[in-house]
Write an enzyme that holds these catalytic residues in place. Sequence first.
Site, PDB file in Angstrom:
ATOM      1  CG  HIS A 214       2.303  -0.430  -5.558  1.00 40.72           C
ATOM      2  ND1 HIS A 214       1.786  -0.279  -6.831  1.00 40.72           N
ATOM      3  CD2 HIS A 214       1.665   0.486  -4.790  1.00 40.72           C
ATOM      4  CE1 HIS A 214       0.891   0.688  -6.830  1.00 40.72           C
ATOM      5  NE2 HIS A 214       0.786   1.160  -5.603  1.00 40.72           N
TER       6      HIS A 214
ATOM      7  CG  HIS B 101       0.676   1.622  -0.393  1.00 45.79           C
ATOM      8  ND1 HIS B 101       1.184   2.880  -0.620  1.00 45.79           N
ATOM      9  CD2 HIS B 101      -0.070   1.324  -1.493  1.00 45.79           C
ATOM     10  CE1 HIS B 101       0.772   3.327  -1.800  1.00 45.79           C
ATOM     11  NE2 HIS B 101       0.003   2.391  -2.354  1.00 45.79           N
TER      12      HIS B 101
HETATM   13  P1  AMP Z   1      -1.040   3.730  -5.628  1.00 42.14           P
HETATM   14  O1  AMP Z   1      -1.862   5.001  -5.583  1.00 42.14           O
HETATM   15  O2  AMP Z   1      -1.519   2.659  -4.708  1.00 42.14           O
HETATM   16  O3  AMP Z   1      -0.857   3.253  -7.057  1.00 42.14           O
HETATM   17  O4  AMP Z   1       0.383   4.148  -5.060  1.00 42.14           O
HETATM   18  C1  AMP Z   1       1.395   4.643  -5.854  1.00 42.14           C
HETATM   19  C2  AMP Z   1       2.411   5.233  -4.919  1.00 42.14           C
HETATM   20  O5  AMP Z   1       3.636   5.363  -5.621  1.00 42.14           O
HETATM   21  C3  AMP Z   1       2.073   6.618  -4.375  1.00 42.14           C
HETATM   22  O6  AMP Z   1       1.993   6.546  -2.950  1.00 42.14           O
HETATM   23  C4  AMP Z   1       3.224   7.498  -4.839  1.00 42.14           C
HETATM   24  O7  AMP Z   1       3.630   8.420  -3.869  1.00 42.14           O
HETATM   25  C5  AMP Z   1       4.311   6.481  -5.104  1.00 42.14           C
HETATM   26  N1  AMP Z   1       5.299   6.833  -6.119  1.00 42.14           N
HETATM   27  C6  AMP Z   1       5.074   7.262  -7.383  1.00 42.14           C
HETATM   28  N2  AMP Z   1       6.246   7.438  -8.034  1.00 42.14           N
HETATM   29  C7  AMP Z   1       7.228   7.109  -7.152  1.00 42.14           C
HETATM   30  C8  AMP Z   1       8.662   7.083  -7.217  1.00 42.14           C
HETATM   31  N3  AMP Z   1       9.321   7.432  -8.328  1.00 42.14           N
HETATM   32  N4  AMP Z   1       9.347   6.700  -6.119  1.00 42.14           N
HETATM   33  C9  AMP Z   1       8.696   6.351  -4.993  1.00 42.14           C
HETATM   34  N5  AMP Z   1       7.359   6.341  -4.873  1.00 42.14           N
HETATM   35  C10 AMP Z   1       6.634   6.729  -5.929  1.00 42.14           C
END
Ligand code: AMP
Length: 135
Positions: A99, A101
Site C-alpha cells: 500500500h 500512504h
Molecule cells: P503500514 O504500517 O504501513 O503497514 O500501514 C498500515 C495502515 O493501515 C495503518 O496506517 C493503519 O491505520 C491502516 N489500517 C489498518 N486496518 C485498516 C482498515 N481496516 N481500514 C483502513 N485502514 C486500516
Amino acid sequence: MNDCIFCKIANHEIPGKIIYEDDVCLAFLDLSQTTRGHTLVIPKKHFDHFLDVDQDTLAYLIQTSQNVAKTLENKLQAQGFNIITNMNEVAGQTVKHFHIHIIPRYQTNDDFHIQYTDHSNDVNLDEIYNCIMNS
Ligand code: AMP
Ligand code: ZN
C-alpha cells in the site's frame, strides 16, 4: 493471504471508505487519519510489499496516487503531501499487502514527523558508494 485485511476491503468483504476504485486498484481512507484525508492506495491483487509488485502495476498505482493527491488537494485544501510505502516490519509495515500512504499536510508543525537524522559526520560516503557499485 485469505486473512489479509486489505484483500477483504478490495473484495468488499469488509467495509472501507473507498474514495476511488477501478479494475486494478482502490484508494480508501486510512482508519488512523494521521492527518485529515490520510489515504491508502492498494492493488486489488495481493502483493506483500513494494519489491514484490510488478512494474506495470506499480506504475499504475503511482499514477493513481497522484490523481488521489490532486483530489485531496482540491477537496480538502491540502498544502502538500508525504507519499510513503513501508516495506517489512523493520520499516514499520504492519499490513502485509502493498500500500501507498497518501498523507496530506496542512501545516509544518502538525503531529506527523519524518526525521532524517544527519549522520554525515559519522559515515564514509566512499565506503558506502563502493559497497553499492562494486560487484
Ligand atoms: P503500514 O504500517 O504501513 O503497514 O500501514 C498500515 C495502515 O493501515 C495503518 O496506517 C493503519 O491505520 C491502516 N489500517 C489498518 N486496518 C485498516 C482498515 N481496516 N481500514 C483502513 N485502514 C486500516
Ligand atoms: Zn492482501
